[in-house]
Design a protein around this motif. Structure first.
Motif, PDB file in Angstrom:
ATOM      1  N   GLY A   1      27.025  23.224  19.875  1.00 39.78           N
ATOM      2  CA  GLY A   1      28.399  23.625  19.551  1.00 39.78           C
ATOM      3  C   GLY A   1      28.785  22.994  18.234  1.00 39.78           C
ATOM      4  N   CYS A   2      30.023  23.214  17.794  1.00 40.09           N
ATOM      5  CA  CYS A   2      30.538  22.567  16.588  1.00 40.09           C
ATOM      6  C   CYS A   2      31.913  21.990  16.892  1.00 40.09           C
ATOM      7  CB  CYS A   2      30.646  23.559  15.425  1.00 40.09           C
ATOM      8  SG  CYS A   2      29.051  24.076  14.773  1.00 40.09           S
ATOM      9  N   GLY A   3      32.216  20.851  16.296  1.00 45.71           N
ATOM     10  CA  GLY A   3      33.488  20.174  16.553  1.00 45.71           C
ATOM     11  C   GLY A   3      34.677  20.919  15.979  1.00 45.71           C
ATOM     12  N   GLY A   4      35.819  20.796  16.661  1.00 45.95           N
ATOM     13  CA  GLY A   4      37.064  21.382  16.166  1.00 45.95           C
ATOM     14  C   GLY A   4      37.733  20.473  15.154  1.00 45.95           C
ATOM     15  N   ASN A   5      38.620  21.045  14.338  1.00 43.52           N
ATOM     16  CA  ASN A   5      39.358  20.295  13.304  1.00 43.52           C
ATOM     17  C   ASN A   5      38.427  19.538  12.362  1.00 43.52           C
ATOM     18  OD1 ASN A   5      41.193  19.774  16.118  1.00 43.52           O
ATOM     19  ND2 ASN A   5      42.162  20.851  14.423  1.00 43.52           N
TER      20      ASN A   5
ATOM     21  N   LYS B   1      34.574  23.604   8.686  1.00 49.09           N
ATOM     22  CA  LYS B   1      34.269  24.912   9.289  1.00 49.09           C
ATOM     23  C   LYS B   1      33.055  25.583   8.652  1.00 49.09           C
ATOM     24  CE  LYS B   1      38.966  26.029  10.762  1.00 49.09           C
ATOM     25  NZ  LYS B   1      39.928  27.118  10.937  1.00 49.09           N
ATOM     26  N   THR B   2      32.734  25.210   7.407  1.00 46.42           N
ATOM     27  CA  THR B   2      31.672  25.924   6.684  1.00 46.42           C
ATOM     28  C   THR B   2      30.294  25.687   7.294  1.00 46.42           C
ATOM     29  OG1 THR B   2      31.415  24.112   5.097  1.00 46.42           O
ATOM     30  CG2 THR B   2      32.959  25.863   4.509  1.00 46.42           C
ATOM     31  N   LYS B   3      30.150  24.607   8.094  1.00 49.73           N
ATOM     32  CA  LYS B   3      28.821  24.353   8.658  1.00 49.73           C
ATOM     33  C   LYS B   3      28.566  25.134   9.949  1.00 49.73           C
ATOM     34  CE  LYS B   3      29.958  19.903  10.904  1.00 49.73           C
ATOM     35  NZ  LYS B   3      29.777  18.451  10.833  1.00 49.73           N
ATOM     36  N   ARG B   4      29.608  25.753  10.512  1.00 46.49           N
ATOM     37  CA  ARG B   4      29.451  26.441  11.810  1.00 46.49           C
ATOM     38  C   ARG B   4      28.427  27.581  11.760  1.00 46.49           C
ATOM     39  NH1 ARG B   4      35.947  26.174  13.344  1.00 46.49           N
ATOM     40  NH2 ARG B   4      35.956  23.902  13.585  1.00 46.49           N
ATOM     41  N   PRO B   5      28.577  28.558  10.831  1.00 46.72           N
ATOM     42  CA  PRO B   5      27.578  29.641  10.794  1.00 46.72           C
ATOM     43  C   PRO B   5      26.173  29.133  10.457  1.00 46.72           C
ATOM     44  CG  PRO B   5      29.201  29.892   9.005  1.00 46.72           C
ATOM     45  CD  PRO B   5      29.685  28.796   9.886  1.00 46.72           C
ATOM     46  N   LYS B   6      26.090  28.094   9.631  1.00 49.59           N
ATOM     47  CA  LYS B   6      24.775  27.549   9.244  1.00 49.59           C
ATOM     48  C   LYS B   6      24.063  26.946  10.454  1.00 49.59           C
ATOM     49  CE  LYS B   6      26.249  26.480   4.548  1.00 49.59           C
ATOM     50  NZ  LYS B   6      26.494  25.452   3.545  1.00 49.59           N
ATOM     51  N   MET B   7      24.822  26.195  11.253  1.00 42.53           N
ATOM     52  CA  MET B   7      24.210  25.569  12.428  1.00 42.53           C
ATOM     53  C   MET B   7      23.760  26.598  13.453  1.00 42.53           C
ATOM     54  SD  MET B   7      26.315  22.025  12.910  1.00 42.53           S
ATOM     55  CE  MET B   7      25.293  21.483  14.267  1.00 42.53           C
TER      56      MET B   7
ATOM     57  N   HIS C   1      31.271  16.730   6.242  1.00 39.26           N
ATOM     58  CA  HIS C   1      32.594  16.215   5.846  1.00 39.26           C
ATOM     59  C   HIS C   1      33.232  16.966   4.673  1.00 39.26           C
ATOM     60  CE1 HIS C   1      31.994  13.074   8.690  1.00 39.26           C
ATOM     61  NE2 HIS C   1      31.030  12.496   8.022  1.00 39.26           N
ATOM     62  N   LEU C   2      32.861  18.249   4.486  1.00 39.59           N
ATOM     63  CA  LEU C   2      33.467  18.977   3.370  1.00 39.59           C
ATOM     64  C   LEU C   2      34.896  19.401   3.692  1.00 39.59           C
ATOM     65  CD1 LEU C   2      30.571  21.000   1.704  1.00 39.59           C
ATOM     66  CD2 LEU C   2      31.199  18.613   1.488  1.00 39.59           C
ATOM     67  N   ASP C   3      35.329  19.162   4.940  1.00 44.29           N
ATOM     68  CA  ASP C   3      36.750  19.332   5.277  1.00 44.29           C
ATOM     69  C   ASP C   3      37.562  18.232   4.605  1.00 44.29           C
ATOM     70  OD1 ASP C   3      35.281  17.563   6.965  1.00 44.29           O
ATOM     71  OD2 ASP C   3      36.980  17.438   8.341  1.00 44.29           O
ATOM     72  N   TYR C   4      36.911  17.090   4.371  1.00 41.15           N
ATOM     73  CA  TYR C   4      37.603  15.924   3.796  1.00 41.15           C
ATOM     74  C   TYR C   4      37.357  15.829   2.286  1.00 41.15           C
ATOM     75  CZ  TYR C   4      38.945  11.010   3.107  1.00 41.15           C
ATOM     76  OH  TYR C   4      39.537   9.852   2.659  1.00 41.15           O
ATOM     77  N   HIS C   5      36.096  15.970   1.886  1.00 33.44           N
ATOM     78  CA  HIS C   5      35.747  15.746   0.477  1.00 33.44           C
ATOM     79  C   HIS C   5      35.850  16.988  -0.416  1.00 33.44           C
ATOM     80  CE1 HIS C   5      34.552  11.634   1.175  1.00 33.44           C
ATOM     81  NE2 HIS C   5      33.817  12.019   2.202  1.00 33.44           N
ATOM     82  N   LYS C   6      36.015  18.147   0.195  1.00 34.25           N
ATOM     83  CA  LYS C   6      36.193  19.430  -0.526  1.00 34.25           C
ATOM     84  C   LYS C   6      34.918  19.969  -1.185  1.00 34.25           C
ATOM     85  CE  LYS C   6      40.402  19.050   0.766  1.00 34.25           C
ATOM     86  NZ  LYS C   6      40.495  19.176   2.194  1.00 34.25           N
TER      87      LYS C   6
END
Length: 487
Positions: free
Chosen positions: A374-378, A381-387, A207-212
């Motif tokens: 896969g990774c969810g859209g919207n 984004k920072t967790k995509r390469p990690k996963m 949730h770092l898209d929300y909490h920064k």
């Protein structure tokens, strides 16, 4: 009808224009639902600001408006109440409007990055087996005794929460277990509720898209424990370094659980197999059908909660051993050709790491582990390469595919995932945009005794692409595909 002054009880008010001794009908934060003699609460949402719809609400018959900023034009006969925080005001007003139903049952909130659904759902299962009437507010579903309602959010809006809690009161429910998300805490959806206890499972990247920032995310979780009353309990996992942070300012009764550290409640894994877990909890051996070290933590939290809520220790241990796994949480099937397919909701780096770690601990390494992820859209984004890095490094093969792309381009999401793969792991990965095709490819690649992990969507029975939801159930899809291959 209720009186406006009664539902404003305990709300921090800055200014009032008009009378508060007026009868009101219903409470709304969506102006489209307002009708004659209703109260409209203007809240600032992530997409739109309710303050822009005050005039519409008044035109539709609102007799009172609660807002953070009073409008320039105020209509005669309408009461305007200015508050510092309309999210919090809405939650307190909703509790008052439904007769403060959380006071009439034992409400326990479960928060953390991973394990919320499992812990809340299994507590519901355990207390039901113990003979109590129980309620559940979770990501997967809402249960009022035996009656089931679909869930729309991990933590619903305050009006829905209190409506369900009132229904639980009417049904004679004694205990309710509730997932408390960071969004729900931040948006004050749980303000006004009286909790008998709070459970902290763990904290990792989400949730770092929300909490920064991670610190902000952690502090939002902590604020839930800060607000617990002194007659409640605060139960935290101290193997997670953030566990003790949660307890820093709480007035509640502080309790800890752990597998590795000293704690009030301790457990040890004796055996970890695909058939289940053998654990030692408080010097008693307990067998569970659930699998993996992450479930050992969940089961220990459940036992500790049962104990803190007054269940007899041996009865609690017996019931823990009878618990069945939760939909979409490490659910597995074995095909006729002995291929094991596991479906799990793991949609954060830490959850994926835990699930793959569990599988690798159990398997003999003579078989292949094929991961579809896969990774969810919207979303963050920072967790995509990690996963992608975790999937590629901890599997024999990794297939990157679509999750719920929502309004993003699925190929872009996969491209961003691929940036995290180490050069040594490139040859182990392939990308297939279509999720069904990706699962089919995994099934075709699998040999007898191999293991397929399908991660990310778990219990979800849909896929969301360009705002449209279509039927898609990972477990159903893999069952059908393996059956076809068995023929």
């Amino acid at each position: 009808m209720m009186m406006l002054k009664d539902i404003l009880y305990k709300v921090s008010i800055e200014a009032v224009s008009g009378a508060t001794a007026v009868p009101v009908n219903q409470l709304h934060f969506d102006s489209r639902q307002v009708s004659l003699d209703d109260v409209f609460v203007a809240i600032k949402g992530t997409v739109s600001d309710g303050h822009a719809f005050i005039e519409r609400a008044v035109n539709q018959g609102a007799v009172a408006v609660v807002c953070e900023k009073l409008p320039e034009v105020m209509v005669n006969g309408v009461t305007y109440v200015q508050v510092a925080d309309s999210h919090k005001a809405l939650a307190i007003m909703a509790s008052n409007a439904f007769g403060n139903p959380s006071e009439n049952l034992q409400l326990v909130g479960v928060t953390g990055t991973n394990g919320k659904t499992t812990v809340a759902t299994l507590l519901h299962q355990l207390f039901t087996k113990a003979g109590f009437k129980v309620g559940l507010l979770s990501t997967v579903k809402v249960l009022v005794g035996d009656e089931e309602f679909p869930a729309t959010h991990t933590t619903p809006d305050p009006i829905s929460i209190n409506k369900y809690l009132q229904m639980m009161n009417d049904a004679g429910v004694e205990y309710c277990f509730m997932e408390v998300s960071s969004h729900g805490i931040h948006q004050r959806r749980t303000a006004g509720l009286v909790f008998a206890g709070g459970i902290f499972t763990n904290l990792s990247h989400d949730h770092l898209d929300y909490h920064k920032t991670f610190a902000e995310y952690r502090d939002v979780k902590k604020s839930f424990f800060d607000q617990l009353p002194k007659n409640a309990f605060a139960l935290v996992n101290v193997d997670d370094k953030n566990g003790l942070v949660m307890l820093q300012n709480t007035k509640a009764n502080k309790k800890t659980y752990a597998l590795k550290s000293y704690a009030d409640y301790n457990a040890k894994i004796l055996e970890n197999q695909f058939s289940g877990l053998l654990m030692k909890i408080e010097d008693n051996e307990v067998w569970s059908k659930l699998i993996g070290s992450f479930n050992a933590y969940n089961l220990l939290a459940i036992f500790a909660t049962a104990d803190l809520l007054g269940l007899e220790e041996m009865e609690a241990l017996r019931l823990v051993s009878e618990l069945e796994s939760v939909s979409g949480r490490f659910q597995y099937i074995v095909s006729e050709t002995n291929i094991t397919a596991i479906v799990d909701y793991a949609h954060t780096p830490d959850a994926l790491d835990n699930v793959l770690g569990t599988i690798n601990d159990i398997r003999t390494k003579n078989e292949n582990l094929i991961t579809v992820v896969g990774c969810g859209g919207n979303r963050d984004k920072t967790k995509r390469p990690k996963m992608a890095n975790i999937a590629a490094s901890k599997s024999s093969k990794a297939i990157f595919t679509s999750d719920n792309p929502r309004n993003e381009d699925p190929q872009t999401i996969i491209d961003e995932m691929e940036t995290g793969v180490q050069p040594t792991d490139f040859k182990k990965t392939i990308s297939i945009l279509d999720r069904k095709q990706a699962i089919k490819t995994a099934c075709q690649m699998a040999e007898p005794n191999d293991i397929i992990l399908i991660a990310g969507k778990g219990h979800e029975t849909y896929q969301e692409i360009k705002g449209v939801k279509t039927d898609f159930d990972d477990l159903k899809v893999v069952k059908e595909l393996l059956k076809q291959l068995d023929k």
